[in-house]
Design a protein around this motif. Structure first.
Motif, PDB file in Angstrom:
ATOM      1  N   PHE A  85       0.898  -1.412  -0.091  1.00  0.00           N
ATOM      2  CA  PHE A  85      -0.048   0.052  -0.149  1.00  0.00           C
ATOM      3  C   PHE A  85       0.862   1.286  -0.157  1.00  0.00           C
ATOM      4  O   PHE A  85       1.873   1.246   0.492  1.00  0.00           O
ATOM      5  CB  PHE A  85      -1.064  -0.137   1.364  1.00  0.00           C
ATOM      6  CG  PHE A  85      -0.183   0.009   2.460  1.00  0.00           C
ATOM      7  CD1 PHE A  85      -0.035  -1.108   3.338  1.00  0.00           C
ATOM      8  CD2 PHE A  85       0.078   1.390   3.225  1.00  0.00           C
ATOM      9  CE1 PHE A  85       0.528  -1.137   4.486  1.00  0.00           C
ATOM     10  CE2 PHE A  85       0.727   1.434   4.442  1.00  0.00           C
ATOM     11  CZ  PHE A  85       1.105   0.313   4.986  1.00  0.00           C
ATOM     12  N   ALA A 117      -2.045  -7.862  -4.159  1.00  0.00           N
ATOM     13  CA  ALA A 117      -3.019  -6.520  -4.062  1.00  0.00           C
ATOM     14  C   ALA A 117      -2.064  -5.299  -3.782  1.00  0.00           C
ATOM     15  O   ALA A 117      -1.139  -5.414  -3.009  1.00  0.00           O
ATOM     16  CB  ALA A 117      -3.929  -6.836  -2.689  1.00  0.00           C
ATOM     17  N   THR A 119      -2.737  -1.143  -3.301  1.00  0.00           N
ATOM     18  CA  THR A 119      -3.743   0.244  -2.931  1.00  0.00           C
ATOM     19  C   THR A 119      -3.083   1.221  -2.598  1.00  0.00           C
ATOM     20  O   THR A 119      -1.793   1.360  -2.240  1.00  0.00           O
ATOM     21  CB  THR A 119      -4.989  -0.428  -2.433  1.00  0.00           C
ATOM     22  OG1 THR A 119      -6.184   0.683  -2.430  1.00  0.00           O
ATOM     23  CG2 THR A 119      -4.381  -0.179  -0.789  1.00  0.00           C
ATOM     24  N   SER A 153     -11.684   1.381   5.428  1.00  0.00           N
ATOM     25  CA  SER A 153     -11.260   1.021   4.072  1.00  0.00           C
ATOM     26  C   SER A 153      -9.932   0.135   4.447  1.00  0.00           C
ATOM     27  O   SER A 153      -9.780  -0.698   3.677  1.00  0.00           O
ATOM     28  CB  SER A 153     -11.374   1.845   3.021  1.00  0.00           C
ATOM     29  OG  SER A 153     -10.380   2.952   3.353  1.00  0.00           O
ATOM     30  N   TRP A 157      -9.485  -3.614   3.287  1.00  0.00           N
ATOM     31  CA  TRP A 157      -8.450  -4.197   2.399  1.00  0.00           C
ATOM     32  C   TRP A 157      -7.858  -5.215   3.081  1.00  0.00           C
ATOM     33  O   TRP A 157      -7.294  -6.194   2.390  1.00  0.00           O
ATOM     34  CB  TRP A 157      -7.626  -2.816   2.055  1.00  0.00           C
ATOM     35  CG  TRP A 157      -6.336  -3.409   1.255  1.00  0.00           C
ATOM     36  CD1 TRP A 157      -6.390  -3.452  -0.032  1.00  0.00           C
ATOM     37  CD2 TRP A 157      -5.163  -3.214   1.260  1.00  0.00           C
ATOM     38  NE1 TRP A 157      -5.387  -3.667  -0.783  1.00  0.00           N
ATOM     39  CE2 TRP A 157      -4.399  -3.910   0.131  1.00  0.00           C
ATOM     40  CE3 TRP A 157      -4.472  -3.399   2.560  1.00  0.00           C
ATOM     41  CZ2 TRP A 157      -3.072  -3.824   0.081  1.00  0.00           C
ATOM     42  CZ3 TRP A 157      -3.040  -3.654   2.436  1.00  0.00           C
ATOM     43  CH2 TRP A 157      -2.379  -4.019   1.354  1.00  0.00           C
ATOM     44  N   GLU A 160      -9.085  -8.709   3.361  1.00  0.00           N
ATOM     45  CA  GLU A 160      -9.203  -9.651   1.936  1.00  0.00           C
ATOM     46  C   GLU A 160      -7.809 -10.103   1.929  1.00  0.00           C
ATOM     47  O   GLU A 160      -7.738 -11.015   0.838  1.00  0.00           O
ATOM     48  CB  GLU A 160      -9.645  -8.739   0.956  1.00  0.00           C
ATOM     49  CG  GLU A 160     -10.967  -8.332   1.195  1.00  0.00           C
ATOM     50  CD  GLU A 160     -11.462  -7.370  -0.199  1.00  0.00           C
ATOM     51  OE1 GLU A 160     -10.759  -7.074  -1.061  1.00  0.00           O
ATOM     52  OE2 GLU A 160     -12.675  -7.233  -0.304  1.00  0.00           O
TER      53      GLU A 160
END
Ligand SMILES: Cc1cc2nc3c(=O)[nH]c(=O)nc-3n(C[C@H](O)[C@H](O)[C@H](O)COP(=O)(O)O)c2cc1C
Length: 167
Positions: A85, A117, A119, A153, A157, A160
């Motif tokens: 992230f 992932a 973000t 959020s 995140w 998951e």
């Protein structure tokens, strides 16, 4: 046996460190064993089944030298699930950059890792934490001041991640 996950972060003013701790808490409540440490203190990934890496962006550049980290631990990073992230003001103030372009840059920097992932989270800008130069720059550039971290959020995140990492 529960998976052992390392959450490694870079942070100049602490907001990314706070996000890293929130991600870790979420992973722990999913039954993972988690260490949260500053990126520069990482000496080996040998003990970990997965890696989450977080860094803020300053003037368009990642605070952490992600390519150097990825290359130093390339053997392990190519074999375990990785996620990342980026923290910045761009999600709430588009003049600071395009979050999609920033996350794409992050993916490139993580090679040979292929993040499951990635973000970008809104961070925090508190002019009082900065010297006169950055304070005036922030004023001139009209950078919004405040703590924009969206804990809902961030948790969503992180929740998951275990499934995406195959745990
Ligand atoms: C001098 C300065 C430059 C910044 N440049 C950017 C930027 O280019 N893009 C962005 O999205 N955020 C930018 N930010 C916002 C930071 O990324 C944000 O404050 C972040 O939460 C800081 O993380 P840290 O507290 O972990 O150091 C900048 C902040 C400062 C003070």
């Amino acid at each position: 046996m529960s998976a052992r996950i390392l959450v490694a972060y870079a942070s100049k003013k602490g907001s990314t460190a706070g996000i890293a701790r929130a991600v870790a808490r979420e992973l722990e409540s999913a039954g993972m064993t988690v260490d949260v440490i500053p990126l520069e203190s990482v000496t080996s990934l040998g003990a970990y089944d997965a890696l989450v890496l977080g860094t803020p962006v300053y003037a368009g550049k990642f605070l952490a030298d992600i390519p150097a980290f990825a290359s130093r631990f390339s053997e392990r990073i190519a074999r375990i699930p990785v996620a990342g992230f980026v923290t910045g003001i761009a999600p709430v103030w588009p003049e600071a950059g395009d979050p999609d372009a920033i996350t794409e840059k992050f993916v490139q920097a993580m090679a040979p890792g292929k993040p499951v992932a990635v973000t970008m989270f809104a961070g925090k800008f508190d002019p009082r934490e900065h010297g006169i130069l950055v304070r005036s720059l922030g004023k001139v550039m009209k950078i919004p001041a405040g703590d924009f971290r969206d804990w809902g959020s961030i948790s969503a995140w992180a929740r998951e991640l275990p499934a995406k990492m195959g745990f």
